[in-house]
Design an enzyme around this catalytic site. Structure first.
Site, PDB file in Angstrom:
ATOM      1  CE  LYS A 121      -4.275  -2.025   1.497  1.00  0.00           C
ATOM      2  NZ  LYS A 121      -3.859  -3.441   1.633  1.00  0.00           N
TER       3      LYS A 121
HETATM    4  C1  LIG Z   1      -4.470  -4.507   0.978  1.00  0.00           C
HETATM    5  C2  LIG Z   1      -3.726  -5.789   0.853  1.00  0.00           C
HETATM    6  C3  LIG Z   1      -4.091  -6.786  -0.072  1.00  0.00           C
HETATM    7  C4  LIG Z   1      -5.323  -6.673  -0.942  1.00  0.00           C
HETATM    8  O1  LIG Z   1      -5.201  -5.713  -1.945  1.00  0.00           O
HETATM    9  P1  LIG Z   1      -6.494  -5.182  -2.737  1.00  0.00           P
HETATM   10  O2  LIG Z   1      -6.011  -4.034  -3.533  1.00  0.00           O
HETATM   11  O3  LIG Z   1      -7.486  -4.785  -1.677  1.00  0.00           O
HETATM   12  O4  LIG Z   1      -7.010  -6.302  -3.568  1.00  0.00           O
HETATM   13  C5  LIG Z   1      -3.299  -7.923  -0.172  1.00  0.00           C
HETATM   14  N1  LIG Z   1      -2.224  -8.093   0.621  1.00  0.00           N
HETATM   15  C6  LIG Z   1      -1.847  -7.159   1.529  1.00  0.00           C
HETATM   16  C7  LIG Z   1      -0.651  -7.436   2.386  1.00  0.00           C
HETATM   17  C8  LIG Z   1      -2.573  -5.974   1.684  1.00  0.00           C
HETATM   18  O5  LIG Z   1      -2.182  -5.063   2.588  1.00  0.00           O
END
Ligand SMILES: *Cc1c(COP(=O)(O)O)cnc(C)c1O
Length: 479
Positions: A121
């Protein structure tokens, strides 16, 4: 470039907005999500140029190339400066920013989680922080970001917004429910503009408080309340860049195809892959990997999209994929239905709120999801996750986190000879240490900069699960 809502009728061209207008917004006023009115096409010459831009000038320069196609209301020199200050080796740990490593037999891992909070993120949120500061400064405005987190999103937002002018963050989280590492990451931030609020309740209570505050329109306007949730177009757009960077690293020429497997929750990450593919990046398959919360796997297998109730939403060892619905999924369905906003609205606005599900299984468009758009899927369970972490570590010498393990498991089911398969690594193992210990019997490696963070002083306010309490707190801290 203008942006439209996934629920807009084709005739509503007057409602279309420019990038900086939607940057600080969440949902479109009609409840839909913003998308560009067309996907810019990257031809062979441009793709060849971008390959050398990434190799010779680096990720920030590539990001500038991609973002320039979507942002035409920030002067080029300013956008370039924003990209340059966002994607640095100092913040992301390597000169490649998203380095690729080989596991075995055409299976690769693209590391997206070497940023400040060790989850992918950061890739989007770090850019968002700089874009927010720039745009708020230009307008002479302020923004108070109110959010709820059970871990990754909240810490990525705080590390992106810390010290930024014009922005405050009020982040609620369920008291005592995050891992000690996650709590330490967030609560050790001493920046004046970052406010941690530990709510006596569960994650849903935090979300309800945020919703209640946002629904108080007078309060929202007076205190300039905003969000940074995953439906923000700028986050998705930032993620498009690393599909290009992954493609260039996994291939030697632009005539080759590459597939990607993505650990998915709210469908933001893999939707960025869809956008890259629509731009003309030679992606073969986009493999959606889910955990036990298999809303998306069910759709790609059957055409049924069914929102889960809370009793049906499982707490798993890949918690960032524990979703009851996939908040970005509407974007793909809009494209799948030939960008028919009226139908998208009927499905997401009407059918879902009435029945909690819709079924495209017998619609001719459904077959296009795999045939034309390259989507396939699979799911992974706790037992699969443990076995994959163990095998990848013991046999292949690489330690992966629980979310990435779900994707490696599913990627193997979709490997094709001659097509490199890139698995997106969305977090580092240290964030989910308990499950790593369960799988391997040893503690995961800890990057040096996180040594001893659990012992640092904490800055957090404990609060009852009460929307009025959070309003009072915000009002007191917005002077
Ligand atoms: C947010 C997240 C996801 C999922 O990603 P999306 O964009 O919501 O599909 C997968 N793995 C981790 C570690 C995350 O923080």
């Amino acid at each position: 470039m203008k942006y439209l809502s996934t629920r807009a009728a084709a005739s509503e061209t007057a409602e279309r907005k420019r990038f900086c207008e939607i940057l600080l917004e969440g949902l479109a006023p009609d409840g839909g999500l913003y998308l560009p009115e067309h996907y810019p096409q990257v031809n062979e010459t441009q793709l060849a140029t971008w390959r050398s831009v990434y190799r010779e000038q680096g990720y920030a320069a590539l990001a500038f190339e991609v973002l320039s196609l979507y942002i035409d209301d920030i002067p080029a020199a300013d956008l370039k400066a924003i990209c340059d200050k966002t994607y640095t080796q100092a913040v992301f740990g390597t000169p490649e920013i998203v380095p690729l490593r080989h596991l075995e037999n055409g299976l690769w891992i693209e590391a997206l989680s070497n940023g400040p909070t060790l989850a992918f993120k950061d890739m989007a949120m770090q850019l968002l922080g700089n874009l927010f500061e720039y745009e708020l400064g230009r307008r002479g405005e302020e923004l108070n970001i109110l959010g709820a987190t059970s871990g990754d999103t909240g810490s990525a937002a705080e590390y992106a917004m810390r010290g930024k002018k014009g922005v405050r963050v009020f982040m609620t989280s369920p008291f005592g429910r995050m891992s000690p590492f996650q709590q330490a990451q967030m609560f050790s931030l001493m920046d004046e503009n970052i406010h941690n609020i530990a709510v006596e309740g569960v994650f849903d209570d935090c979300q309800d408080m945020v919703k209640a505050v946002s629904n108080d329109l007078d309060f929202k306007r007076k205190y300039k309340i905003g969000t940074v949730n995953s439906i923000n177009w700028a986050r998705l757009m930032a993620q498009v860049v690393y599909y290009f960077a992954g493609y260039f690293q996994a291939s030697t020429s632009n005539s080759e195809k590459v597939s990607f497997t993505v650990p998915s929750g709210n469908f933001g990450n893999v939707c960025a892959g869809h956008v890259a593919r629509m731009m003309g990046l030679p992606i073969d398959k986009l493999v959606v990997a889910t955990n036990e919360n298999d809303v998306l796997d069910e759709f790609f297998r059957t055409g049924v999209y069914r929102v889960r109730g809370s009793a049906d939403t499982h707490e798993t060892s890949s918690p960032s994929m524990d979703i009851s619905k996939a908040s970005n999924f509407e974007r793909f369905v809009f494209d799948l239905l030939g960008r028919d906003g009226t139908r998208t609205k009927a499905l997401f606005g009407d059918a879902l709120s009435r029945e909690g599900r819709f079924d495209l299984g017998s619609d001719p468009a459904f077959a296009q999801a795999s045939q034309r758009y390259g989507f396939v899927s699979g799911k992974s369970t706790h037992a699969n996750r443990l076995a994959t972490i163990k095998d990848t570590f013991e046999r292949l010498g690489s330690m992966i986190d629980t979310h990435t393990a779900d994707a490696v498991k599913v990627a193997r089911e979709h490997l094709q000879a001659g097509v490199p398969m890139v698995v997106l690594e969305t977090a580092l193992p240290i964030k989910f240490a308990a499950t790593i210990v369960e799988a391997l019997g040893c503690e995961p490696d800890r990057p040096a900069k996180f040594e001893g963070i659990e012992a640092l002083p904490k800055r957090v306010t404990r609060m009852a699960a009460d929307a009025q309490a959070v309003k009072t707190y915000i009002a007191q801290h917005c002077a």
